[in-house]
Design an enzyme around this catalytic site. Structure first.
Site, PDB file in Angstrom:
ATOM      1  N   GLY A 124       0.861  -1.189  -0.001  1.00 43.45           N
ATOM      2  CA  GLY A 124       0.052  -0.009   0.076  1.00 43.45           C
ATOM      3  C   GLY A 124       0.980   1.303  -0.041  1.00 43.45           C
ATOM      4  N   TYR A 125       1.634   1.582  -1.047  1.00 42.64           N
ATOM      5  CA  TYR A 125       2.345   2.828  -1.480  1.00 42.64           C
ATOM      6  C   TYR A 125       1.513   3.956  -2.038  1.00 42.64           C
ATOM      7  CZ  TYR A 125       6.185  -0.742  -1.007  1.00 42.64           C
ATOM      8  OH  TYR A 125       6.855  -1.838  -0.759  1.00 42.64           O
ATOM      9  N   SER A 126       1.052   3.421  -3.360  1.00 38.54           N
ATOM     10  CA  SER A 126       0.444   4.506  -3.993  1.00 38.54           C
ATOM     11  C   SER A 126      -0.646   4.895  -3.750  1.00 38.54           C
ATOM     12  CB  SER A 126       0.402   3.905  -5.530  1.00 38.54           C
ATOM     13  OG  SER A 126       1.382   3.318  -5.987  1.00 38.54           O
ATOM     14  N   GLU A 240      11.938  -5.264  -5.359  1.00 38.07           N
ATOM     15  CA  GLU A 240      10.747  -5.220  -6.438  1.00 38.07           C
ATOM     16  C   GLU A 240      11.264  -5.460  -7.659  1.00 38.07           C
ATOM     17  OE1 GLU A 240       7.574  -2.459  -5.193  1.00 38.07           O
ATOM     18  OE2 GLU A 240       6.624  -2.709  -6.983  1.00 38.07           O
ATOM     19  N   GLU A 371       9.544   5.554 -17.636  1.00 37.15           N
ATOM     20  CA  GLU A 371      10.297   6.837 -17.581  1.00 37.15           C
ATOM     21  C   GLU A 371      11.186   6.896 -15.918  1.00 37.15           C
ATOM     22  OE1 GLU A 371       7.055   6.658 -18.045  1.00 37.15           O
ATOM     23  OE2 GLU A 371       6.938   7.199 -20.234  1.00 37.15           O
TER      24      GLU A 371
END
Ligand SMILES: Cc1cc2nc3c(=O)[nH]c(=O)nc-3n(C[C@H](O)[C@H](O)[C@H](O)COP(=O)(O)OP(=O)(O)OC[C@H]3O[C@@H](n4cnc5c(N)ncnc54)[C@H](O)[C@@H]3O)c2cc1C
Length: 389
Positions: A124-126, A240, A371
């Site tokens: 649960g980062y974003s 990751e 990017e």
């Protein structure tokens, strides 16, 4: 140069194939694709019981001390078989991080259950306004005695609907620069105040929006020091972007070649005999090979004691971008029927090319966008000046 992974890895590969024959059936694979939930609790437990969630770990944690080349063989075979392994990937990231930064009490509580496959983790980062710039998150955790009270919203919390915990980054201090006021928590997903809403992606995967309203957790669930969550994130991100070895592009390439060999055009010629088709398949095969070698390079760096940060980004970027362009070429190769989806009548290659075409686009986003990978390679690999981040 000898690009083979060695006899130890080959022997393990054979062991993994035998395991998959016994524990992975078509129904499990098809259910994952139908629902978009790339996780099966039963299969995850079977992998855990086999000791493969902790395959590379030291024996003191119940690990098997396998080397990164053996891990590559394991991942290769799981991917070639189309196994639903998101739960495995996410749980291992969290466990590796806990092993490095958590207290002994926390390790004893979470690691044995997670590595046995009894519990599953999500990330649960974003948030809706914070993805690439994840340090700008707004979800807060406020101290109240021995407890923390969490409020906010997370976006793209993959597997939250089937996982047991969310590894949640929250803001604990507003008076310091953004990277210095964050803290990491491992929040039980059955806590009161959590809502989970499905988000279906164009790539066929289900992920989630998760909402936290006055969610209370004890200090036991804080991982790492207060306001040092960015340090914890840095550790977690290293795990990751490791190499994946073979990918769904390799599996779909095999399927597309088999289809082109057995399918005939109205004039009776085999599809594979068309030079245009052969060229496209050859290009994809070449790109898959380059992606595989970049992945093996990350394994090599890890096997020789390094941290494959830039190498992991190089692999992730090349794999996602080449898969995207190759999938588009294959859809063109199939003609108008190329857009018929899996499960519909007349879908060539059982719809797997069309599925790859949609899914490849998603791989350029998660785990850090292309990017962002380019920036990492430019700055850390090539020593170019920092971009405007
Ligand atoms: C299927 C799926 C599953 C996911 N699963 C999880 C999960 O389990 N847990 C979790 O926490 N997150 C997850 N994510 C979120 C993922 O990590 C983010 O989507 C990703 O980091 C991009 O963030 P964003 O969507 O906010 O886009 P933004 O950061 O808003 O980016 C939008 C565009 O701007 C570009 N951009 C942004 N900043 C820069 C810069 N500095 N330089 C150059 N270009 C830039 C990006 O490359 C992109 O093209 C998932 C996403 C997807 C699609």
């Amino acid at each position: 140069m000898d690009f083979r992974l060695g006899p130890k890895s080959d022997a393990f590969r054979a062991e993994v194939r035998a395991f998959l024959d016994e524990h992975l059936d078509e129904e499990t694979i098809e259910r994952a694709h139908q629902t978009g939930t790339m996780h099966s609790r039963e299969f995850h437990r079977a992998i855990g019981r086999q000791g493969w969630l902790a395959a590379t770990w030291p024996a003191e944690y119940g690990g098997q001390e396998r080397d990164p080349f053996e891990m590559t063989a394991l991942r290769d075979e799981l991917r070639l078989a189309g196994a639903p392994t998101d739960g495995m990937g996410l749980s291992v990231i969290v466990c590796q991080t806990i092993r490095r930064v958590a207290t002994e009490e926390q390790k004893a509580d979470f690691l044995p259950r997670a590595l046995a496959g009894e519990i599953c983790m999500s990330l649960g980062y974003s948030e809706p306004d914070s993805g690439s710039d994840v340090a700008s998150i707004k979800t807060t955790a406020t101290r109240d005695g021995d407890e923390w009270v969490i409020n906010g919203q997370k976006m793209f919390t993959t597997l939250a609907h089937v996982a047991d915990y969310v590894f949640l980054l929250a803001r604990t201090n507003h008076d310091v620069p953004k990277h210095k006021g964050l803290t990491m928590f491992l929040v039980p997903l059955d806590s009161p105040g959590i809502e989970i809403h499905p988000v279906h992606t164009v790539g066929g995967e289900r992920t989630n929006a998760t909402f936290y309203t006055d969610v209370r957790v004890s200090d036991h669930f804080r991982i790492g020091d207060v306001d040092r969550g960015w340090d914890v994130m840095t550790v977690a991100l290293t795990f990751e972007r490791g190499g994946f070895g073979l990918s769904e592009a390799d599996r779909v390439w095999e399927q597309a070649v088999a289809w082109a060999k057995e399918t005939r055009r109205p004039d009776g010629s085999r599809v594979i005999d068309d030079p245009f088709v052969r060229e496209r398949l050859a290009t994809m095969r070449t790109n898959n090979e380059v992606a595989r070698l970049l992945a093996y390079r990350t394994s090599f760096v890890a096997a020789t004691g390094g941290l494959p940060g830039v190498e992991g980004s190089m692999h992730k970027l090349f794999y996602a971008e080449s898969m995207t362009s190759d999938a588009a070429e294959l859809v063109d190769m199939l003609g108008a029927e190329g857009v018929v989806q899996r499960g519909e009548d007349g879908a060539p290659v059982d719809g797997w090319v069309e599925h790859l075409f949609r899914h490849a686009a998603v791989t350029t986003i998660y785990g850090g966008t292309s990017e962002m990978q380019r920036s990492i390679i430019a700055e850390r690999g090539l020593g170019l000046p920092r971009s405007g981040r």
